[in-house]
Design a protein around this motif. Structure first.
Motif, PDB file in Angstrom:
ATOM      1  N   ARG A 184      81.756  31.334  98.493  1.00 44.62           N
ATOM      2  CA  ARG A 184      81.315  29.894  97.100  1.00 44.62           C
ATOM      3  C   ARG A 184      82.353  30.689  96.266  1.00 44.62           C
ATOM      4  NH1 ARG A 184      76.150  30.172  97.837  1.00 44.62           N
ATOM      5  NH2 ARG A 184      75.758  31.166  95.908  1.00 44.62           N
ATOM      6  N   ALA A 243      83.470  28.853 100.347  1.00 43.37           N
ATOM      7  CA  ALA A 243      82.543  27.747 100.873  1.00 43.37           C
ATOM      8  C   ALA A 243      81.204  28.537 101.134  1.00 43.37           C
ATOM      9  CB  ALA A 243      83.313  27.861 102.047  1.00 43.37           C
ATOM     10  N   LEU A 261      77.044  18.187  99.804  1.00 49.65           N
ATOM     11  CA  LEU A 261      78.008  19.317  98.783  1.00 49.65           C
ATOM     12  C   LEU A 261      78.817  19.735 100.447  1.00 49.65           C
ATOM     13  CD1 LEU A 261      79.828  19.476  96.541  1.00 49.65           C
ATOM     14  CD2 LEU A 261      78.076  20.931  95.360  1.00 49.65           C
ATOM     15  N   ASN A 262      77.545  20.977 100.743  1.00 48.78           N
ATOM     16  CA  ASN A 262      77.825  22.171 101.465  1.00 48.78           C
ATOM     17  C   ASN A 262      78.752  21.089 102.801  1.00 48.78           C
ATOM     18  OD1 ASN A 262      76.542  23.519 100.087  1.00 48.78           O
ATOM     19  ND2 ASN A 262      74.513  23.539 101.167  1.00 48.78           N
ATOM     20  N   GLN A 307      82.597  21.894 103.128  1.00 49.83           N
ATOM     21  CA  GLN A 307      83.446  23.563 103.552  1.00 49.83           C
ATOM     22  C   GLN A 307      83.874  23.051 105.149  1.00 49.83           C
ATOM     23  OE1 GLN A 307      84.338  25.179 101.239  1.00 49.83           O
ATOM     24  NE2 GLN A 307      83.614  23.345 100.008  1.00 49.83           N
ATOM     25  N   TYR A 358      85.094  21.798  98.698  1.00 56.16           N
ATOM     26  CA  TYR A 358      83.547  22.292  97.209  1.00 56.16           C
ATOM     27  C   TYR A 358      83.994  22.186  96.121  1.00 56.16           C
ATOM     28  CZ  TYR A 358      79.182  24.935  96.017  1.00 56.16           C
ATOM     29  OH  TYR A 358      77.629  25.219  96.040  1.00 56.16           O
ATOM     30  N   ASN A 380      76.054  29.396 102.562  1.00 52.64           N
ATOM     31  CA  ASN A 380      77.163  30.139 102.554  1.00 52.64           C
ATOM     32  C   ASN A 380      77.868  30.143 104.067  1.00 52.64           C
ATOM     33  OD1 ASN A 380      80.040  30.800 103.114  1.00 52.64           O
ATOM     34  ND2 ASN A 380      79.695  32.325 100.573  1.00 52.64           N
TER      35      ASN A 380
END
Length: 661
Positions: free
Chosen positions: A4, A14, A115-116, A119, A240, A524
């Motif tokens: 991230r 990401a 949200l994840n 990526q 992201y 991640n």
């Protein structure tokens, strides 16, 4: 670049967690045990299907069960909707509350999982390819996303923004600045990166992370607007960090903050926060080498990127810098008509015997505090608040300066009581933080550049010296380290040698080995367990070589890549084991996750760290049984955690479970 993002996360960073296709959150990964764990990663034999990854086999039964569950959910939803309509009809014309309803924790987790997924979508990868050759396209894309979300760039002018960049200390400078201005009774917004434990830490109101309810509310507001406005001619969704930046602007505007302190993600000129066109004041913290693949491989190139946040007529401040990067900042300021000033040392504000007390430890925090004083005072002056009588003199772009100083020195002033208290009350977890837990003392600092590691070493050695020494002298020092991305690990580890650690422990930034056991906030996508462990083994080899060059005791050869993860029958966990027999006195060890590393380091002696569920004792390590005895018998264990803010976040999550609540 790390997961991230380290010290800020930009569009290329990401989070890792659930996979998704077609923009939908994926089902959680399920583990399928195999007798041959030939690589690091225990997650084997997945198949793609439906909304996520499935183990091979049993497809029909799951499909049928899923259909039944979906049907039941639909039925329950319809019944709830009918009940709500009947309730509204019988309300007798009462006005419905506009206050946000309490959002269940599951809805917050759904927001984080969704949200994840930003990526991994294919359109984002294509977007990165298009923009890589034209950095300015990144800002144009960001403006497009902002407009699709319902905001114009001009709307950001209402936020009275303080925009801060730098390589080291920009987050701390922002934290000092926000706390000072909050002391004036102002309602503050604060956007920073990366987060340590929960994503909502990145967006703060009055110093507090956004609540789960508000995070979920604003996340779905922005997400649905962006999803509803995409077409084939536009990039699908922002990545992201871009998404969170847009969401932060919505939060600050709708929550009506008086000002927003905005920390740059990476660089400055082409960072997505640089769509801000009219900040009140800008700041530059200490410059150094980091993110070289994006910003350049010299401090001068990096300074050029950082100076990209300067705006015409907007005063900017920088802490003392080496001569050449300072000249680059000066030239960037002159090009756009930005009055740039050099911050005096904090000593200049300590009149007589008055010593300014800082809430953040370490001598390197003094320059961050000096920058915060200038930023907060200038903001107060430009917004009509009383902040002293000395006013900055405008510096024309072509003004001649003395040969000794290429940038004019900002005036000193007598700090107000609110400023003094703000500096003293500043809190910024994970930076020069000390946690005394019985016989174990944790020294936690997310340093990840050469200059910040140097500052961390000075702080740790001073802090450890100030601790009471055990009467019998039995003190054990342990380094817990990880570094990722394009950083020079050998250079960082070499700087840590003067701390004289008895043991060096390396592990990835995963809290647990199992994907399901890691919270969605800390997942991640960009890093696999196999790649992360390979990097840890390389770090261990580097440490062993450095110790041998230093002339230390004989050390066994480090572990080799391949066949290292094997099941522990007592705990159902995975242990890192050597491929062949070797002496059991290694002073450098590798663990597959943070939890296993902490269990071995503490040997059950940290009262705040829960023991393994099996209760068979602390987590063993097959090449360090003698070390376990030393840790069990030592009067004091001092552990330095450094190298990565994400490592720090995982450690804090385990040492202080309240941070996850």
């Amino acid at each position: 670049m790390e997961g991230r993002g380290e010290g800020g996360s930009d569009a290329l960073s990401a989070p890792r967690g659930t996979a998704a296709w077609g923009g939908r959150p994926a089902a959680p990964l399920r583990h399928v045990s195999r007798p041959d764990v030939a690589a690091f990663c225990p997650l084997q034999r997945w198949r793609r299907g439906g909304a996520g990854l499935r183990p091979r086999g049993r497809r029909r039964a799951r499909t049928a069960d899923g259909a039944g569950r979906r049907g039941a959910m639909v039925a329950r939803g319809l019944r709830a909707l009918r009940g709500a309509l009947r309730g509204a009809a019988g309300s007798g014309g009462r006005r419905l509350s506009t206050r946000p309803a309490r959002v269940p924790a599951a809805d917050y987790q759904d927001a984080i999982r969704t949200l994840n997924t930003l990526q991994t979508n294919a359109s984002y990868l294509e977007q990165v390819k298009r923009e890589r050759g034209d950095p300015r396209a990144q800002l144009e894309a960001m403006r497009g996303f902002l407009e699709r979300s319902g905001l114009q760039v001009e709307d950001l002018d209402r936020l009275n923004i303080i925009h801060v960049t730098g390589t080291k200390g920009k987050g701390s400078a922002c934290a000092f600045t926000e706390r000072i201005l909050r002391g004036y009774g102002l309602r503050t917004g604060f956007y920073s990166s990366p987060h340590l434990v929960q994503v909502r830490e990145r967006i703060r109101i009055n110093g507090q992370p956004l609540s789960k309810e508000l995070f979920s509310k604003y996340f779905w507001l922005v997400y649905r607007r962006l999803r509803g406005t995409k077409d084939e001619s536009q990039a699908n969704m922002p990545a992201y960090f871009r998404f969170l930046t847009i969401m932060a602007f919505h939060v600050f505007l709708q929550e009506k903050v008086d000002l927003a302190v905005v920390e740059v993600g990476i660089g400055g000129a082409f960072d997505c926060t640089n769509i801000i066109r009219a900040p009140v004041v800008c700041g530059v913290s200490s410059l150094g080498i980091d993110h070289t693949s994006i910003l350049g491989d010299t401090v001068e190139k990096i300074a050029w990127q950082k100076g990209g946040i300067f705006k015409p007529g907007v005063p900017a401040f920088t802490v003392p810098q080496p001569e050449q990067p300072l000249e680059v900042l000066r030239d960037r300021a002159r090009e756009c008509g930005c009055p740039l000033y050099l911050c005096p040392e904090l000593d200049a504000f300590e009149a007589g015997t008055q010593v300014l007390e800082l809430g953040l430890a370490g001598s390197h925090q003094r320059s961050n505090a000096a920058l915060a004083l200038q930023l907060s005072r200038t903001w107060l002056q430009r917004r009509g608040y009383e902040a002293g009588t000395d006013v900055l003199q405008d510096v024309l772009p072509g003004a001649e300066l003395s040969a000794q100083r290429s940038v004019p020195l900002a005036p000193t002033f007598c700090p107000s009581d609110a400023m003094i208290q703000g500096l003293r009350d500043t809190e910024w977890p994970g930076r020069t933080q000390v946690l005394p837990h019985g016989p174990v003392t944790w020294y936690i600092d997310g340093a990840h550049t050469t200059s910040s590691i140097q500052a961390c070493v000075r702080w740790f050695r001073q802090a450890a010296l100030n601790e009471d020494k055990p009467q019998d002298g039995s003190e054990v020092r342990v380094l817990l380290f990880n570094a990722t991305g394009d950083r020079d690990t050998a250079a960082l580890l070499k700087l840590l040698l003067p701390c004289h650690f008895d043991y060096a422990v390396f592990c990835p930034n995963f809290t647990e080995v199992s994907v399901a056991a890691n919270s969605a906030d800390q997942q991640n996508f960009n890093v696999t367990l196999e790649n992360a462990l390979t990097r840890c083994v390389e770090n261990q080899k580097t440490w062993t070589r450095l110790m041998e060059e230093k002339g230390g005791p004989w050390l066994p050869a480090p572990l080799e890549v391949g066949g290292l993860l094997q099941p522990d029958p007592l705990r159902g966990a995975l242990l890192l084991v050597p491929p062949a027999e070797r002496p059991l006195n290694s002073t450098s060890l590798v663990f597959p996750c943070i939890s296993h590393a902490l269990q071995w380091i503490t040997q059950g002696r940290d009262p705040h760290l829960p023991l393994p569920a099996s209760k068979v004792g602390a987590h063993p390590h097959p090449v360090a049984t003698s070390g376990a005895v030393l840790l069990q018998e030592a009067a004091a264990i001092r552990v330095l955690v450094t190298g990565s803010l994400h490592l720090v976040g995982g450690v804090l999550k385990l040492l202080d479970p309240t941070l996850s609540q």
